[in-house]
Design an enzyme around this catalytic site. Structure first.
Site, PDB file in Angstrom:
ATOM      1  N   HIS A  88       0.828  -1.174  -0.091  1.00  0.00           N
ATOM      2  CA  HIS A  88       0.147  -0.035  -0.027  1.00  0.00           C
ATOM      3  C   HIS A  88       0.823   1.261  -0.118  1.00  0.00           C
ATOM      4  O   HIS A  88       2.079   1.250   0.634  1.00  0.00           O
ATOM      5  CB  HIS A  88      -0.963   0.029   1.411  1.00  0.00           C
ATOM      6  CG  HIS A  88      -2.053   0.864   0.961  1.00  0.00           C
ATOM      7  ND1 HIS A  88      -1.752   2.396   1.571  1.00  0.00           N
ATOM      8  CD2 HIS A  88      -3.307   0.980   0.605  1.00  0.00           C
ATOM      9  CE1 HIS A  88      -2.793   3.084   1.254  1.00  0.00           C
ATOM     10  NE2 HIS A  88      -3.867   2.299   0.732  1.00  0.00           N
ATOM     11  N   GLU A 157      -3.703   2.317  -7.403  1.00  0.00           N
ATOM     12  CA  GLU A 157      -4.176   3.448  -6.479  1.00  0.00           C
ATOM     13  C   GLU A 157      -3.155   4.569  -6.819  1.00  0.00           C
ATOM     14  O   GLU A 157      -2.335   4.619  -6.112  1.00  0.00           O
ATOM     15  CB  GLU A 157      -3.963   3.094  -5.137  1.00  0.00           C
ATOM     16  CG  GLU A 157      -5.063   1.755  -4.683  1.00  0.00           C
ATOM     17  CD  GLU A 157      -5.538   1.673  -3.273  1.00  0.00           C
ATOM     18  OE1 GLU A 157      -6.666   1.906  -2.835  1.00  0.00           O
ATOM     19  OE2 GLU A 157      -4.334   1.659  -2.260  1.00  0.00           O
TER      20      GLU A 157
HETATM   21  P1  13P Z   1      -9.545   6.613  -0.074  1.00  0.00           P
HETATM   22  O1  13P Z   1     -10.751   5.682  -0.452  1.00  0.00           O
HETATM   23  O2  13P Z   1      -9.717   7.251   1.131  1.00  0.00           O
HETATM   24  O3  13P Z   1      -9.000   7.433  -1.264  1.00  0.00           O
HETATM   25  O4  13P Z   1      -8.420   5.705   0.072  1.00  0.00           O
HETATM   26  C1  13P Z   1      -7.999   4.733  -0.983  1.00  0.00           C
HETATM   27  C2  13P Z   1      -6.957   3.678  -0.087  1.00  0.00           C
HETATM   28  O5  13P Z   1      -5.999   4.024   0.123  1.00  0.00           O
HETATM   29  C3  13P Z   1      -7.631   2.434  -0.189  1.00  0.00           C
HETATM   30  O6  13P Z   1      -6.490   1.460   0.005  1.00  0.00           O
END
Ligand code: 13P
Length: 235
Positions: A88, A157
């Site tokens: 992450h 992400e």
């Molecule tokens: P948000 O949905 O708060 O943008 O976070 C995404 C995230 O890091 C999920 O792992």
């Protein structure tokens, strides 16, 4: 279709129990695959239907040992955890995890035959350089990762979209995921400011197999609403 909630450093043991119980009750007969990643202090054995899993946000790549403050695999096995987040962006940028350590975690989890949601994503400076720069960055994060691992799920992400309320534009998400899909025959998720208001359009993207949600999922009613919308999209 996978709908995952990453609690990050939110929720207590008690509120996690309440959350899991409400979600489990709502989603038990649905076709959506639900994942919940509570903080490690709230891990426990839950009675869940097959489409719901509780996972860990982090672990140290060792069965047990002297790694003060870390949680090893033996501690996860106690709660039958078989889904893990690896790589992450908050672990990379805030906790300083290198590609090498992340690969070590991936290899360890793979050897244990558990599901891995492997997270990748570019910072804003790279994004500003355009789509080729983004793909180059993402492939670098995937270097050495066995992309054929049958329990691998990739979560794309973009760092600049996480927790900002500003999701990546749909066309860019599809562009990136479709390029990844050319070489990765595994489910691809999108994460970064996903919420009830935009989840349907994101799930409708051809190359998107689900979402990894942070802040908008911490309220159980919101998360259930998102699961409900996702289930409608399956019909
Ligand atoms: P948000 O949905 O708060 O943008 O976070 C995404 C995230 O890091 C999920 O792992």
């Amino acid at each position: 279709m996978i709908i995952a909630s990453n609690f990050k450093t939110n929720h207590t043991r008690k509120s996690t129990r309440e959350f899991v119980s409400k979600v489990a009750d709502f989603a038990k007969n649905l076709s959506v695959d639900v994942r919940i990643y509570p903080p490690s202090s709230a891990l426990d054995c839950f009675d869940l239907s097959k489409n719901i899993k509780i996972g860990a946000q982090n672990f140290y790549p060792a069965q047990y040992g002297s790694f003060t403050g870390e949680i090893g695999f033996e501690q996860l096995e106690e709660f039958k955890i078989d889904s893990l987040l690896v790589g992450h962006s908050e672990r990379r940028s805030i906790l300083g995890e290198s590609n090498e350590l992340i690969k070590e975690k991936f290899d360890f989890a793979k050897a244990k035959n558990v599901e891995i949601i492997f997270c990748i994503g570019e910072p804003q400076t790279v994004w500003a350089g355009g789509s080729l720069a983004v793909l180059d960055y993402l492939w670098n994060q995937l270097e050495g990762i066995d992309l054929k691992y049958e329990k691998l799920i990739i979560a794309y992400e973009p760092v600049w979209a996480i927790g900002t309320g500003r999701s990546a534009p749909l066309e860019e998400i599809e562009n990136t995921l479709s390029f990844l899909k050319e070489d990765i025959d595994r489910p691809l998720l999108y994460g970064g400011s996903v919420k009830a208001e935009n989840i349907a359009e994101i799930l409708r993207l051809k190359s998107c197999d689900g979402v990894l949600v942070g802040s908008a999922s911490w309220n159980v009613e919101n998360f259930i609403e998102m699961i409900k919308i996702a289930n409608e999209e399956l019909k």
